[in-house]
Every structure is written in structure tokens, then in C-alpha cells.
Design an enzyme around this catalytic site. Structure first.
Site, PDB file in Angstrom:
ATOM      1  N   VAL A   1       0.980  -1.180  -0.151  1.00  0.00           N
ATOM      2  CA  VAL A   1       0.219  -0.078   0.060  1.00  0.00           C
ATOM      3  C   VAL A   1       0.957   1.505  -0.013  1.00  0.00           C
ATOM      4  O   VAL A   1       0.357   2.308  -0.751  1.00  0.00           O
ATOM      5  CB  VAL A   1      -1.096   0.057   1.228  1.00  0.00           C
ATOM      6  N   CYS A   2       2.060   1.316   0.722  1.00  0.00           N
ATOM      7  CA  CYS A   2       2.960   2.410   1.008  1.00  0.00           C
ATOM      8  C   CYS A   2       3.279   2.940  -0.302  1.00  0.00           C
ATOM      9  O   CYS A   2       3.132   4.271  -0.396  1.00  0.00           O
ATOM     10  CB  CYS A   2       4.042   2.106   1.571  1.00  0.00           C
ATOM     11  N   PRO A   3       3.859   2.321  -1.654  1.00  0.00           N
ATOM     12  CA  PRO A   3       4.025   3.047  -2.881  1.00  0.00           C
ATOM     13  C   PRO A   3       2.803   4.075  -3.372  1.00  0.00           C
ATOM     14  O   PRO A   3       3.252   4.876  -3.673  1.00  0.00           O
ATOM     15  CB  PRO A   3       4.488   2.089  -3.576  1.00  0.00           C
TER      16      PRO A   3
END
Length: 198
Positions: free
Chosen positions: A48-50
């Protein structure tokens, strides 16, 4: 409770937007003219982070135009941050994003903002910090729940509006909408005109 209190300051190593690594990145020295959004994410090279970091980066100009800087933090090292920035988006990287990424190796920054999960990684905490260092808004998501960056821009707009006009922002307020006077009469007048839109 962190909202209404001063943001915990820190000095740490960070990878700047131009790729330079600095060892003395200080939060308060890097607030924009009107504040900053400090956001935590769990780990580099994850899932999810990117999407969140790229979304923040694509809107960096929108934040800057409002006088607000954006700063990312995770428990990864500056070397991991740098490598992730140098990895193409289609290879699972984030590319050369337009914001600093802070290395919270000791996890102390995440502890200070009460977003450290199981002494391992940071939850998806976002903190809107006013120009004087006061935290005005905070939201913390569990690991699988991605943030809405446009909502953070809206919250920046509400902060700037209330700072400038002294009025309050009702539910769903967006830039350009009418504010509300924080009195019984002000509420009545606002609801008389806008209750059906809520």
C-alpha cells in the site's frame, strides 16, 4: 492526545527530495510557511505504501502552493529510502518522489507520535501541523487501509481558512464554501441555508 498540543520535534537522517542524504533533518526547521503534513508509513518496498507516497508526491505542488510541506517517515534506513527512490515505479519502487523521507531507525519518532505497532513498524499516521508547531489534525489507519491524500489537502484548506477568517468549517466543507460563525446564531444561520446539502 496529540491534537491541540505541540508536535514532538525530532532531528534524524533523511533523504531529501533531490536525493541528498542529510543527517540533521529537523522537523520544525522544515515546516512550510503555514505548516506541514507529517505522515508515517510501515516499510519501504511494501504494498500500500508506494501508492500513498506516489499520491503525496503527485500533489506536492498543491501542498506547497498552500505553504505546507510534506514529510514521510518510516522505520527504514536512509539507504533503503534511497534505494526505493531509485527503483522504477513499474519495478515496485516509488521513483524520485518530491518530498523528504525520514529514517526512524530507533523507532523513537513513531513512539513519540503513538503510531508504533508491536514495536515493529508505524501505522499509517498522518498529522497536520500548524506553522507554530501545533498539531491540528491527526488520523491513523491500520496497515491495510490506504489514505485519501485529497482529504488531507481538504484538511489543510480548513486549517488555513479557520486561521485566516476565525470561522469554523462545517461537515464536508471545501475551499470556496461558506464558513460558519461559532455562535448559536451562526449555526442557525448556516443550517438554515445549508442543512439540505449535508
Amino acid at each position: 492526545m496529540i491534537v491541540t498540543n505541540k508536535a514532538p520535534d525530532f532531528t534524524a537522517t533523511a533523504v531529501l527530495a533531490d536525493g541528498q542524504i542529510v543527517e540533521d533533518f529537523n522537523l520544525m526547521d522544515n515546516l512550510g510557511e503555514k505548516g506541514a503534513v507529517l505522515f508515517f508509513y510501515p516499510l519501504d518496498f511494501t504494498f500500500v505504501c508506494p501508492s500513498e507516497i506516489i499520491a503525496f508526491s503527485k500533489r506536492a505542488k498543491d501542498f506547497r502552493e498552500r505553504g505546507v510541506s510534506i514529510i514521510g517517515v518510516s522505520v527504514d534506513s536512509q539507504f533503503s529510502h534511497f534505494a526505493w527512490r531509485e527503483t522504477a515505479v513499474n519495478q515496485g519502487g516509488i521513483g524520485r518522489v518530491d518530498m523528504p523521507l525520514v529514517a526512524d531507525i530507533t523507532k523513537q519518532i513513531a513512539r513519540d507520535y503513538d503510531v508504533l505497532l508491536d514495536d515493529a513498524v508505524a501505522l499509517r499516521g498522518s498529522f497536520l501541523i500548524d506553522a507554530d508547531g501545533t498539531v491540528r489534525h491527526a488520523v491513523v489507519n491500520d496497515l491495510p487501509l490506504g489514505r485519501n491524500i485529497d482529504e488531507m489537502i481538504r484538511m489543510v484548506d480548513t486549517m488555513l481558512f479557520t486561521n485566516e477568517h476565525g470561522e469554523v468549517c462545517p461537515a464536508g466543507w471545501v475551499k470556496g464554501d461558506e464558513g460558519m460563525t461559532a455562535t448559536t446564531e451562526g449555526v442557525a444561520n448556516y443550517l438554515d441555508k445549508h442543512a439540505d446539502e449535508l
